[in-house]
Write an enzyme that holds these catalytic residues in place. Structure first.
Site, PDB file in Angstrom:
ATOM      1  N   ASN A 104       0.844  -1.190   0.000  1.00 28.07           N
ATOM      2  CA  ASN A 104       0.000   0.000   0.000  1.00 28.07           C
ATOM      3  C   ASN A 104       0.877   1.236   0.000  1.00 28.07           C
ATOM      4  O   ASN A 104       1.950   1.242   0.607  1.00 28.07           O
ATOM      5  CB  ASN A 104      -0.874   0.003   1.266  1.00 28.07           C
ATOM      6  N   HIS A 116       0.976   5.295   1.042  1.00 26.90           N
ATOM      7  CA  HIS A 116       0.277   6.165   1.994  1.00 26.90           C
ATOM      8  C   HIS A 116       0.941   7.549   2.016  1.00 26.90           C
ATOM      9  O   HIS A 116       2.175   7.640   2.062  1.00 26.90           O
ATOM     10  CB  HIS A 116       0.322   5.529   3.392  1.00 26.90           C
ATOM     11  N   SER A 138       4.917   6.868   2.281  1.00 31.55           N
ATOM     12  CA  SER A 138       5.395   5.555   2.749  1.00 31.55           C
ATOM     13  C   SER A 138       4.810   4.471   1.867  1.00 31.55           C
ATOM     14  O   SER A 138       3.636   4.537   1.494  1.00 31.55           O
ATOM     15  CB  SER A 138       4.922   5.283   4.179  1.00 31.55           C
ATOM     16  N   ASP A 160      -2.692   0.602   8.235  1.00 31.28           N
ATOM     17  CA  ASP A 160      -1.368   1.170   7.916  1.00 31.28           C
ATOM     18  C   ASP A 160      -0.297   0.790   8.948  1.00 31.28           C
ATOM     19  O   ASP A 160       0.584   1.597   9.264  1.00 31.28           O
ATOM     20  CB  ASP A 160      -1.463   2.705   7.768  1.00 31.28           C
TER      21      ASP A 160
HETATM   22  C1  GAR Z   1      -2.259   8.781  -2.785  1.00 29.70           C
HETATM   23  O1  GAR Z   1      -1.602   9.916  -2.310  1.00 29.70           O
HETATM   24  C2  GAR Z   1      -2.236   7.663  -1.762  1.00 29.70           C
HETATM   25  O2  GAR Z   1      -1.106   7.679  -0.946  1.00 29.70           O
HETATM   26  C3  GAR Z   1      -3.471   7.966  -0.948  1.00 29.70           C
HETATM   27  O3  GAR Z   1      -4.415   8.329  -1.897  1.00 29.70           O
HETATM   28  C4  GAR Z   1      -3.762   9.029  -2.975  1.00 29.70           C
HETATM   29  C5  GAR Z   1      -4.274   8.490  -4.270  1.00 29.70           C
HETATM   30  O4  GAR Z   1      -3.831   9.266  -5.337  1.00 29.70           O
HETATM   31  N1  GAR Z   1      -3.854   6.831  -0.181  1.00 29.70           N
HETATM   32  C6  GAR Z   1      -4.312   6.899   1.059  1.00 29.70           C
HETATM   33  O5  GAR Z   1      -4.534   7.944   1.638  1.00 29.70           O
HETATM   34  C7  GAR Z   1      -4.559   5.564   1.715  1.00 29.70           C
HETATM   35  N2  GAR Z   1      -4.770   5.722   3.107  1.00 29.70           N
HETATM   36  P1  GAR Z   1      -3.976   8.756  -6.843  1.00 29.70           P
HETATM   37  O6  GAR Z   1      -5.406   8.231  -7.003  1.00 29.70           O
HETATM   38  O7  GAR Z   1      -3.744   9.983  -7.665  1.00 29.70           O
HETATM   39  O8  GAR Z   1      -2.939   7.700  -7.073  1.00 29.70           O
END
Ligand code: GAR
Length: 190
Positions: A108, A110, A137, A146
């Site tokens: 994952n 984060h 991360s 997480d």
């Molecule tokens: C990313 O920044 C990812 O780290 C976060 O969602 C975004 C998705 O962006 N994930 C979380 O917050 C999970 N807890 P994207 O759709 O443009 O790849």
């Protein structure tokens, strides 16, 4: 060269998915994205459509309960026969069936420096706390929120003028190469 098959799960705009797909176009890339699964009609699915990659949407609302959705999600991932499952902005916790089927092979990304600011609002929470450094991360997924083993991190300075959006954009800029690097590394090792 045999490429390691990777399934990508998304909920959002899919910028991390797009980075994974871009890197996969290189002839020496050790992985191939074999399918993209979303829990909603995420705009990021367009990246998969553009690349001609199979898509499946598994909505919680289409299932009797969370356990049924977990089973359907696991079935959808299993059909792709991936060796690695990448949560790239997938905004639901994965349940016991997926962990049982792919435990140790799910990662994952984060938008915070775990173990600080886990959960769905890592950027907002870091900003609200007033930290001066945050980041991205990539972790191994376990049954917690997480809490899995940290595989890679990159730090990002928080600016006085930052909003949640501006900070998240700068985090995404370092998060994408970080995620691609981890997926390459894990795929090459398989
Ligand atoms: C990313 O920044 C990812 O780290 C976060 O969602 C975004 C998705 O962006 N994930 C979380 O917050 C999970 N807890 P994207 O759709 O443009 O790849």
């Amino acid at each position: 060269m045999t490429r390691t098959p990777v399934a990508v799960l998304i909920s959002g705009t899919g910028s991390n998915l797009a980075a994974l797909l871009r890197a996969a176009q290189e002839p020496t890339c050790p992985y191939a994205v074999v399918g993209v699964i979303a829990d909603r009609e995420a705009s990021g699915l367009e990246h998969a459509r553009g690349a001609g990659i199979p898509i499946e949407v598994v909505r919680l609302a289409d299932h009797a309960d969370r356990a049924a959705w977990d089973r359907a999600l696991t079935a959808a991932v299993t059909r792709l026969e991936p060796e690695l499952v990448v949560l790239a902005g997938f905004m639901k916790l994965v349940g016991p069936p997926l962990l049982a089927a792919f435990g140790g092979r799910i990662i994952n990304t984060h938008p915070a420096l775990l173990p600080a600011f886990p959960g769905a609002h890592g950027v907002r929470d870091a900003l609200a706390h007033g930290v001066k450094i945050t980041g991205a991360s990539v972790i191994e997924v376990d049954a917690g929120v997480d809490t899995g083993r940290i595989l890679a991190q990159t730090a990002v300075d928080v600016l006085e003028t930052d909003t949640e959006d501006t900070l998240h954009e700068r985090i995404k800029a370092v998060e994408q190469p970080l995620l691609v690097d981890v997926v390459r590394r894990l795929a090459a090792a398989r």
